[in-house]
Design an enzyme around this catalytic site. Structure first.
Site, PDB file in Angstrom:
ATOM      1  CD  GLU A  46      -2.792   1.123   2.530  1.00 51.24           C
ATOM      2  OE1 GLU A  46      -2.390   0.567   3.579  1.00 51.24           O
ATOM      3  OE2 GLU A  46      -3.905   1.670   2.441  1.00 51.24           O
ATOM      4  CE  LYS A  82      -7.743   1.392   3.145  1.00 49.95           C
ATOM      5  NZ  LYS A  82      -6.564   2.092   3.746  1.00 49.95           N
ATOM      6  CB  CYS A 130      -4.796  -1.518   4.276  1.00 47.27           C
ATOM      7  SG  CYS A 130      -3.856  -1.457   5.809  1.00 47.27           S
TER       8      CYS A 130
HETATM    9  O1  AKG Z   1      -6.991  -1.760  10.209  1.00 47.24           O
HETATM   10  C1  AKG Z   1      -5.942  -1.362  10.700  1.00 47.24           C
HETATM   11  O2  AKG Z   1      -5.638  -1.557  11.867  1.00 47.24           O
HETATM   12  C2  AKG Z   1      -4.959  -0.616   9.859  1.00 47.24           C
HETATM   13  C3  AKG Z   1      -5.532  -0.196   8.553  1.00 47.24           C
HETATM   14  C4  AKG Z   1      -4.642   0.664   7.768  1.00 47.24           C
HETATM   15  O3  AKG Z   1      -3.565   1.001   8.160  1.00 47.24           O
HETATM   16  C5  AKG Z   1      -5.073   1.098   6.448  1.00 47.24           C
HETATM   17  O4  AKG Z   1      -6.212   0.840   6.048  1.00 47.24           O
HETATM   18  O5  AKG Z   1      -4.272   1.711   5.754  1.00 47.24           O
END
Ligand code: AKG
Length: 279
Positions: A47, A116, A157
């Site tokens: 990411e 996303k 993510c």
């Molecule tokens: O869900 C999480 O704890 C981290 C998510 C995250 O860092 C993101 O979505 O970029």
């Protein structure tokens, strides 16, 4: 049955990311070359591989797709004849910004684009507060690519926290999910492996999570621990926190076996779930 089509070597690039976009992209391209030399047929970046991670950085680093970064991903995919999951980049589309993954095929063509869907908005007082929705817009579409006999669904993510998305992909026939991601030092140790193995186990498919390397001086410190999990929920490989490129061989027979040995999909009591939910 073509047995060769049922195996896939994936390369995962736990990339060191800095403030300099040109350097990040050059580094990523070198690592893609290395992955090809290791026999990877498909490779994934993490990411925000070309930018720092943070809501204040997204507008500064954002670019259109196609654009300077993704043109280079397309070129390298074509040159090396390798499928490239371009991690994610901040994407600019009109006056909106998205956190977007692209996938490039062996002729340099765009195979898929995924924005996303669940934005990372959390607030753990005195530990971590993050609000992607301050600058980003959420996507609303699934993205699936077919590689040999693998059907791969994309998430990014925070999306991994949402079992509904993974289940939708499974219902569309996916046998693998790839999530470029960047958990942090609070939620990473608690949930990263748990979620990766849960999604794999719930849906009896491979999951791969690809993080940037940890930089303890960054404003957002990534957890690292990029990993590939098999459809039994077994960890096939898990990196530590430093920059690393690794390859993992996947065999679809594994997912067929678990699906027939533990046939939870045909045993789901949707009749009961639906009745209770609609009461
Ligand atoms: O869900 C999480 O704890 C981290 C998510 C995250 O860092 C993101 O979505 O970029």
């Amino acid at each position: 049955m073509n047995q060769l089509a049922r195996t896939l070597r994936i390369g995962c690039i736990q990339l060191k990311v800095c403030a300099n976009k040109t350097e990040n992209v050059a580094r990523a391209l070198n690592k893609i070359r290395e992955a090809k030399m290791k026999g990877a047929e498909i490779v994934s970046l993490p990411e925000c591989f070309n930018s720092l991670y943070g809501t204040s950085y997204f507008p500064e680093y954002a670019e259109p797709i196609p654009g300077e970064t993704t043109n280079l991903l397309s070129q390298i995919a074509k040159e090396l004849e390798i499928i490239v999951i371009g991690g994610t980049i901040p994407e600019r589309d009109g006056d909106k910004l998205f956190n977007t993954a692209t996938v490039w095929g062996k002729s340099g063509e765009l195979l898929a684009k995924y924005r996303k869907m669940h934005l990372f908005d959390i607030d753990i007082p005195n530990e971590i507060t993050f609000k992607e929705s301050d600058s980003l817009t959420a996507g609303n579409e699934l993205a699936i690519i077919d590689v040999k006999d693998f059907k791969i669904g994309l998430g990014i993510c925070y999306d991994i926290r949402f079992e509904e998305l993974a289940k939708l992909y499974r219902k569309q026939g996916c046998n693998m999910l790839v999530y470029p991601g960047a958990f942090n030092m609070k939620t990473g140790p608690l949930h990263w492996e748990l979620l990766a193995r849960s999604r794999a186990n719930d849906n009896q498919l491979f999951t791969a999570l690809i993080s940037p390397a940890r930089d303890v001086n960054a404003s957002y410190v990534a957890y690292g621990h990029s990993c590939v999990i098999d459809p039994w929920g077994k960890v096939l490989y898990m990196a530590e926190s430093d920059e690393e490129l690794f390859v993992v061989d996947l065999e679809l027979d594994v997912s067929d076996k678990v699906r027939s040995n533990i046939p939870i999909f045909s045993q789901r009591r949707v009749d009961v779930y639906d009745t209770i939910e609609n009461k």
